[in-house]
Enzyme design. Structure first.
Site, PDB file in Angstrom:
ATOM      1  N   GLU A  37      46.068  54.647  79.577  1.00  0.00           N
ATOM      2  CA  GLU A  37      46.692  55.067  80.824  1.00  0.00           C
ATOM      3  C   GLU A  37      46.949  56.565  80.706  1.00  0.00           C
ATOM      4  OE1 GLU A  37      50.325  53.069  81.945  1.00  0.00           O
ATOM      5  OE2 GLU A  37      50.519  54.351  83.709  1.00  0.00           O
ATOM      6  N   ARG A 264      49.703  46.220  66.851  1.00  0.00           N
ATOM      7  CA  ARG A 264      49.699  47.665  67.007  1.00  0.00           C
ATOM      8  C   ARG A 264      50.076  48.336  65.708  1.00  0.00           C
ATOM      9  NH1 ARG A 264      51.506  48.523  72.272  1.00  0.00           N
ATOM     10  NH2 ARG A 264      52.007  50.682  71.914  1.00  0.00           N
ATOM     11  N   LYS A 274      55.156  55.996  74.211  1.00  0.00           N
ATOM     12  CA  LYS A 274      54.829  57.177  75.010  1.00  0.00           C
ATOM     13  C   LYS A 274      56.066  57.719  75.722  1.00  0.00           C
ATOM     14  CE  LYS A 274      50.612  55.918  76.571  1.00  0.00           C
ATOM     15  NZ  LYS A 274      49.623  55.778  77.646  1.00  0.00           N
TER      16      LYS A 274
END
Ligand code: ATP
Ligand code: MG
Length: 564
Positions: A37, A264, A274
């Site tokens: 994104e 992850r 983020k």
């Protein structure tokens, strides 16, 4: 295809792909995608996903797309779009002509939504966010059906068209899937598919749309439209997989990619969210997204990491389904090994102390020769000027010390790396009692050989005062002082865990003259000090500003540390 030997380490995802190839699934194709994104810069966690997706495609002679997941326009922008592309290329991967945006599919996504509505599988709901939450139920209690769930197909089609036409305000209506409000999986309780967002200018589609599709709806359809075979994502999407499959099972798309989840990457002493990285960059806790202390690809690049070292790291940590917190040392070892093999050696004095060699004539100077690499002769030799005045590091001299200290002491001898043995004759101090200069003598017979019958305690580095070039170094430490910065006491904030000493700048350093020609992107070992590279932002107008990429830990450094 099956006789191909993947060049990267194997893992459960490769095993799934091997099985698929054997059974002839997907006509033997392997097609993955990396779907960032564009709401921030890429970080080392993304690198894990990039190396996995592009790596798998490479090893199976398949394809990997770069696709921007751009359905949330108010957090996204073109700066992020551009830097993500730059970072993926820098890591060594190429999407060729397959750069896509989820927003490329806005019309198709809309048409599929109409398909769902027509089949009675989606409806327009007028409940507000608050009420929707109430009706959603909990893990223990089933949800309740929305009063709008039984709207007719005609009414739904009309309302959805008017949502698109801009007839309603933000939050006034949403489009929802009609699945099962009693499902034990909360994601299946009539999830939202579309919401209204006025007044945002999308970086790709401008003002063409005022309704935006949700991630869980967009992602499976984008995958299917691109012919993705294996949709690899992180574990938090495991519970979303039934929805991923539901969407594809209920519309007329030609293929059905398989979503596979892996854990992850979490790295000690840093954060990967983020939202948090944005806060660090925007609120001045660091110099920006490319601050050399940041776990971003841009930060690691500016710090001096090589793409190969990051790829190596991603291979070493592997791909599994279990949660993990990887030690920073694993990443540091990757770059250290790369640079140990490839970085030319240089001398730099970070805390200079002047040494005058009294028996070396003022007017004289000479050129000595030194290896660029102790093991790799192909890297050749360099010339180092020597003269009467040199700098050594303040830590390499003590007035008195025990035998463990293998450097220079008053009345003692030490070898200058690549040069002669010197002896300290006299210590000069200022009024405050600080040592400001050493008066030494040198032994001209000791170049490249040990003085006979004499024991020289150690070897230290130096720079000729007349020839050396002056500049600055930046020494980095962990960005956070806690291995897991997210752990904060009640009422605390992750920024409380920032390490106040994560950046130390040393000015007035002396570098051997060969470093005057250093270019951004060159990496060196400064002997006994670590690996360094010019800082791409600070090293402008001829200024020499070096970042320490990583500290040294070879055998020489170990001996010296014991001696210290
Ligand atoms: P956001 O909170 O904005 O969703 P994100 O970290 O999921 O952040 P994306 O841009 O959606 O960011 O991520 C792109 C891809 O990278 C996704 O497939 C995601 O699963 C993967 N990814 C993100 N963070 C990590 C991580 N720490 N380790 C491995 N893969 C990651
Ligand atoms: Mg995401």
């Amino acid at each position: 295809m099956s006789e191909q030997k993947p060049s990267s380490p194997t893992h459960f995802i490769r095993q799934i792909i091997d099985q698929d190839l054997q059974s002839g699934k997907n006509e033997g194709r392997v097609h993955t995608r990396f779907p960032p994104e564009p709401n921030g810069y890429l970080h080392i966690g993304h690198a894990k996903s990039i190396v996995l997706n592009f790596g798998v495609a490479e090893d199976y002679r398949g394809k990997c797309n770069l696709r921007f997941d751009d359905t949330n326009p108010h957090k996204e922008n073109v700066e992020f779009v551009e830097n993500i592309q730059k970072d993926v290329h820098w890591l060594g991967f190429d999407w060729e002509d397959r750069l896509f945006y989820a927003s490329n599919y806005f019309q198709q996504l809309y048409d599929f939504a109409v398909e769902l509505i027509t089949a009675g599988k989606a409806y327009v709901c007028d409940m507000g966010a608050e009420q929707m939450r109430e009706y959603r139920g909990t893990l223990k209690e089933p949800g309740r059906e929305s009063p709008y769930r039984s709207r007719s197909v005609e009414e739904n089609l009309d309302l959805f068209a008017r949502m698109k036409a801009g007839d309603f305000a933000d939050g006034e209506r949403v489009l929802r899937a009609r699945i099962d409000m009693a499902s034990p999986n909360m994601n299946m309780r009539d999830p939202t598919l579309y919401r209204i967002r006025h007044g945002v200018i999308h970086h790709q589609t401008g003002e063409a749309w005022c309704i935006y599709p949700m991630y869980d709806y967009t992602h499976p359809i984008s995958d299917a439209l691109e012919g993705i075979t294996h949709s690899l994502c992180t574990l938090e999407f495991e519970d979303h997989r039934p929805l991923y499959d539901w969407v594809l099972d209920n519309i007329s798309v030609p293929c059905h990619p398989q979503q596979i989840e892996f854990s992850r990457l979490n790295l000690e002493y840093t954060v990967m969210s983020k939202r948090k990285l944005t806060q660090l960059a925007d609120e001045g806790f660091v110099e920006g997204w490319d601050d050399p202390r940041m776990p971003t690809i841009a930060g690691l690049r500016r710090r001096g990491f090589t793409p190969a070292s990051i790829r190596d790291f991603c291979h070493r940590i592997g791909i599994t389904k279990s949660d993990n917190l990887v030690e920073m040392g694993v990443l540091e070892n990757c770059i250290r090994e790369d640079l140990d093999a490839h970085a030319p050696r240089r001398m730099a004095v970070l805390h200079p102390l002047k040494v005058v060699i009294e028996n070396y004539p003022e007017a004289d100077e000479e050129t000595l020769s030194a290896s660029n690499h102790p093991k790799d002769e192909s890297m050749g030799q360099r010339e180092i000027p020597f003269s009467r005045e040199i700098y050594i590091d303040q830590a390499d001299f003590r007035e008195q010390a025990n035998k463990k200290y293998k450097r220079l002491v008053t009345g003692g001898e030490v070898r200058l790396r690549n040069a002669y043995v010197i002896k300290c004759e006299e210590v000069l101090k200022n009024n405050q009692g600080d040592i400001v200069e050493l008066r030494c003598t040198y032994d001209p017979d000791t170049l490249g050989k040990n003085p006979e019958g004499r024991k020289v305690r150690g070897v230290i580095h130096w720079v000729s005062a007349r020839h050396g070039v002056k500049g600055e170094v930046r020494l980095y430490d962990r960005l956070f002082s806690q291995p897991n910065p997210d752990k904060v006491p009640e009422g605390g904030h992750f920024t409380d865990n920032l390490n106040p000493d994560s950046l130390r700048t040393l000015t007035g350093c002396y570098f051997e003259s060969n470093l005057s020609g250093a270019a951004v992107g060159d990496r060196y070992q400064f002997e006994r000090e670590g690996y360094f590279t010019l800082d791409s932002r600070e090293a402008v107008d001829g200024r020499l500003v070096f970042n320490r990429i990583v500290t040294l830990r070879d055998s020489w450094a170990k001996i010296e540390n014991k001696g210290g």
